[in-house]
Design an enzyme around this catalytic site. Structure first.
Site, short mmCIF file in Angstrom:
data_model
loop_
_atom_site.label_atom_id
_atom_site.label_comp_id
_atom_site.label_asym_id
_atom_site.label_seq_id
_atom_site.Cartn_x
_atom_site.Cartn_y
_atom_site.Cartn_z
N ASP A 1 -7.06 4.28 -4.68
CA ASP A 1 -7.72 4.14 -3.37
C ASP A 1 -8.34 5.51 -3.10
O ASP A 1 -8.55 6.29 -4.05
CB ASP A 1 -6.70 3.72 -2.29
CG ASP A 1 -7.36 3.30 -0.97
OD1 ASP A 1 -7.86 2.17 -0.88
OD2 ASP A 1 -7.40 4.11 -0.01
N LYS B 1 0.87 -1.18 0.00
CA LYS B 1 0.00 0.00 0.00
C LYS B 1 0.90 1.22 0.00
O LYS B 1 2.03 1.16 0.50
CB LYS B 1 -0.90 0.01 1.25
CG LYS B 1 -2.15 0.84 1.11
CD LYS B 1 -3.25 0.12 0.34
CE LYS B 1 -4.38 1.06 0.01
NZ LYS B 1 -5.56 0.33 -0.51
P1 NDP Z 1 -13.12 7.48 -2.95
O1 NDP Z 1 -12.09 8.51 -2.70
O2 NDP Z 1 -13.63 7.28 -4.33
O3 NDP Z 1 -14.39 7.74 -2.01
C1 NDP Z 1 -14.28 7.81 -0.64
C2 NDP Z 1 -15.63 8.18 -0.05
O4 NDP Z 1 -15.56 8.10 1.36
C3 NDP Z 1 -16.05 9.61 -0.39
O5 NDP Z 1 -17.44 9.69 -0.45
C4 NDP Z 1 -15.49 10.38 0.81
O6 NDP Z 1 -16.18 11.60 1.06
C5 NDP Z 1 -15.75 9.40 1.94
N1 NDP Z 1 -14.76 9.57 3.00
C6 NDP Z 1 -13.41 9.50 2.91
N2 NDP Z 1 -12.84 9.77 4.09
C7 NDP Z 1 -13.85 10.00 4.94
C8 NDP Z 1 -13.90 10.34 6.32
N3 NDP Z 1 -12.78 10.47 7.04
N4 NDP Z 1 -15.13 10.50 6.89
C9 NDP Z 1 -16.27 10.37 6.16
N5 NDP Z 1 -16.28 10.07 4.85
C10 NDP Z 1 -15.08 9.88 4.25
O7 NDP Z 1 -12.49 6.13 -2.36
P2 NDP Z 1 -12.94 4.62 -2.64
O8 NDP Z 1 -14.40 4.55 -2.84
O9 NDP Z 1 -12.03 4.07 -3.66
O10 NDP Z 1 -12.54 3.91 -1.26
C11 NDP Z 1 -13.45 3.79 -0.17
C12 NDP Z 1 -12.99 2.71 0.77
O11 NDP Z 1 -12.92 1.46 0.06
C13 NDP Z 1 -11.59 2.90 1.38
O12 NDP Z 1 -11.58 2.31 2.67
C14 NDP Z 1 -10.70 2.07 0.46
O13 NDP Z 1 -9.51 1.67 1.10
C15 NDP Z 1 -11.63 0.88 0.20
N6 NDP Z 1 -11.32 0.09 -0.98
C16 NDP Z 1 -11.28 0.67 -2.22
C17 NDP Z 1 -11.03 -0.11 -3.33
C18 NDP Z 1 -11.10 0.45 -4.71
O14 NDP Z 1 -11.03 -0.35 -5.66
N7 NDP Z 1 -11.27 1.74 -4.90
C19 NDP Z 1 -10.70 -1.54 -3.21
C20 NDP Z 1 -10.85 -2.07 -1.87
C21 NDP Z 1 -11.12 -1.26 -0.81
P3 NDP Z 1 -15.85 12.94 0.20
O15 NDP Z 1 -16.59 12.76 -1.09
O16 NDP Z 1 -16.40 14.05 1.04
O17 NDP Z 1 -14.38 12.98 0.00
#
Ligand code: NDP
Length: 443
Positions: A164, A124
């Site tokens: 991510d 990571k």
């Molecule tokens: P994105 O950046 O596309 O989206 C993240 C989302 O979570 C946004 O809506 C963001 O809000 C919200 N968010 C982030 N941090 C916080 C916080 N501290 N408090 C509240 N809301 C928060 O990321 P992903 O969708 O790619 O990733 C989401 C999760 O999934 C993570 O844990 C990641 O590690 C996991 N994951 C992702 C994979 C992938 O293929 N993308 C694969 C496996 C796991 P805002 O819009 O306001 O920024």
């Protein structure tokens, strides 16, 4: 092997890294009793070795903002374990990024990648760079500077990063472009690429779709299905969007989404049209979810999380530790009976304990969200073969992989009257990596 002593040694060796301690604790609790029945793992000190990254690369990233000011960030790549394949895992750009978070994510990734059945090790990386409010040109300059250093440590047979939080299609384009320029080669050294330059069909949808496929597997074992189930989702980024899309397709009702500023509650449920609005809002306009409430006249709850909303199934898809013990108690009190984690470690240690004790269908992230890295693995295969499979073919492979992950969880997690998916995922993920490490001897 004694759990308390193991955790004491780990926390002493890695002070001030609470997220990393939490991720290891959850695994060690399940794996140590198993190791105690298989002395070869203890003799080779496999768990101690698996909790120490192969190496950590830290570097400075300097770039100029639009006003010509010099900006500086810190960046990392944690290459955790390559026993079963090249290092593989995403890059996170978020102001909260630190070594504890990246070590927890790299450690989890090692188990997750093992569960996919594909040959991928765990890693990571990322930076405390905050893309919020930055122009495209600033993001490009940051990505180019970041990759000018990282490129020497990655490669299609060495380490293959992906996206991510904060690293989506735009960032991957800038990063891969710079990798290609620095290395002078076009190779599959990153995944999540655009379809025009070596990306795989279904990659952008895969984590969300996989998370829903996993929930479907758990339900189908109980002779139940997703149709008409009321679902609460947190997040509105990549994982949340495609979790919602697949749930709508399967006839479930998605009534919440969230972002850092709050959550929307739409009791009528999202539709394809409403979801298209969300995807445009979050991916292109990079705006807040409150716009959704204005557009579709539904409730918006600023600075709150969606866990108080009554539902059948919860899909935490935002970030780590976003669902605590109180939230878990509230969900259980409302008879929520399935939790499928799209995010990595979204439930606190205490919250996860409650879910486990209640014996609901509780899928930890390393199993439920493994579809994303699985399709990244298939992107690597397609790049190596220099061909592209169709959307249908990749989607079918994703469904089969999620089925296999579910079977492994059942194999190692079946208890008398229910399946402990946390135990199953941790032990199944451990065994493959541990056996490979034993084969290599002491290193
Ligand atoms: P994105 O950046 O596309 O989206 C993240 C989302 O979570 C946004 O809506 C963001 O809000 C919200 N968010 C982030 N941090 C916080 C916080 N501290 N408090 C509240 N809301 C928060 O990321 P992903 O969708 O790619 O990733 C989401 C999760 O999934 C993570 O844990 C990641 O590690 C996991 N994951 C992702 C994979 C992938 O293929 N993308 C694969 C496996 C796991 P805002 O819009 O306001 O920024």
């Amino acid at each position: 092997m004694e759990f308390d002593q193991f955790m004491l040694d780990l926390t002493r060796r890695n002070p001030s890294q609470p997220e990393f301690h939490q991720a290891v604790r959850e695994v060690a609790e399940k794996v140590i009793p198993f190791i105690n029945t298989e002395p070869k793992y203890e003799k080779a000190r496999i768990l101690e070795r698996m909790t120490e990254p192969d190496r950590i690369i830290t570097f400075r990233v300097c770039w100029e903002d639009d006003e010509g000011n010099v900006q500086m960030n810190r960046a990392y790549r944690v290459q955790f374990n390559n026993a079963i394949g090249p290092y593989k895992g995403g890059l996170r750009f978020d102001k909260s990024v630190n070594l504890s978070i990246l070590k927890f994510l790299g450690f989890e990734q090692t188990f997750k990648n093992s569960l996919t059945t594909l040959p991928m090790g765990g890693a990571k990386g990322g930076s405390d760079f905050n893309p919020k409010g930055k122009s495209d040109a600033e993001v490009m300059r940051f990505c180019q500077s970041f990759m000018s250093e990282l490129f020497r440590y990655i490669g299609s047979n060495l380490d293959v990063p992906a996206g991510d939080i904060g690293v989506g299609a735009r960032e991957i384009g800038y990063l891969f472009g710079q990798y290609k320029r620095m290395s002078g080669e076009f190779t599959g050294a990153m995944t999540g690429k655009g379809l025009a330059f070596g990306g795989s069909p279904v990659r952008k949808e895969s984590t969300g779709y996989g998370c829903v496929y996993f929930a479907r597997e758990m339900l189908s074992k109980q002779k139940d299905g997703l149709e008409n189930k009321v679902c609460v989702i947190s997040g509105s980024g990549n994982v949340a969007q495609y979790t919602a899309q697949k749930l709508i397709e399967f006839g479930a009702r998605v009534i919440t989404l969230s972002d850092r500023s709050g959550f929307i509650y739409d009791p009528d449920g999202l539709t394809d049209e409403k979801l298209a609005f969300v995807i445009d809002l979050k991916t292109n306009k990079r705006a807040k979810l409150s716009e959704y409430a204005k557009e579709f006249r539904c409730d918006y709850h600023p600075d709150e999380k969606p866990w108080k909303v009554t539902c059948d199934i919860a899909f935490p898809c935002a970030t780590q530790n976003e669902l605590d013990e109180d939230n878990a108690r509230t969900l259980l009190g409302h008879e929520c009976s399935v939790v499928s984690e799209g995010a990595n470690m979204p439930t606190t240690y205490e919250g996860a304990k409650l879910f486990e004790e209640s014996k609901i269908l509780y899928a930890p992230g390393k199993a439920a969200n493994a579809g994303g890295v699985a399709i990244s693995g298939l992107e690597m295969t397609q790049n190596a073969m220099r061909l592209n499979w169709s959307h249908e073919e990749v989607d079918l492979r994703l469904q089969n992989i999620m089925k296999r992950i579910h079977e492994q969880c059942v194999e190692y997690g079946q208890e008398k009257d229910y399946v402990n998916y946390v135990k199953g995922a941790n032990i199944a993920g451990f065994v493959k990596v541990a056996d490979a490490m034993i084969s290599y001897g002491v290193m």
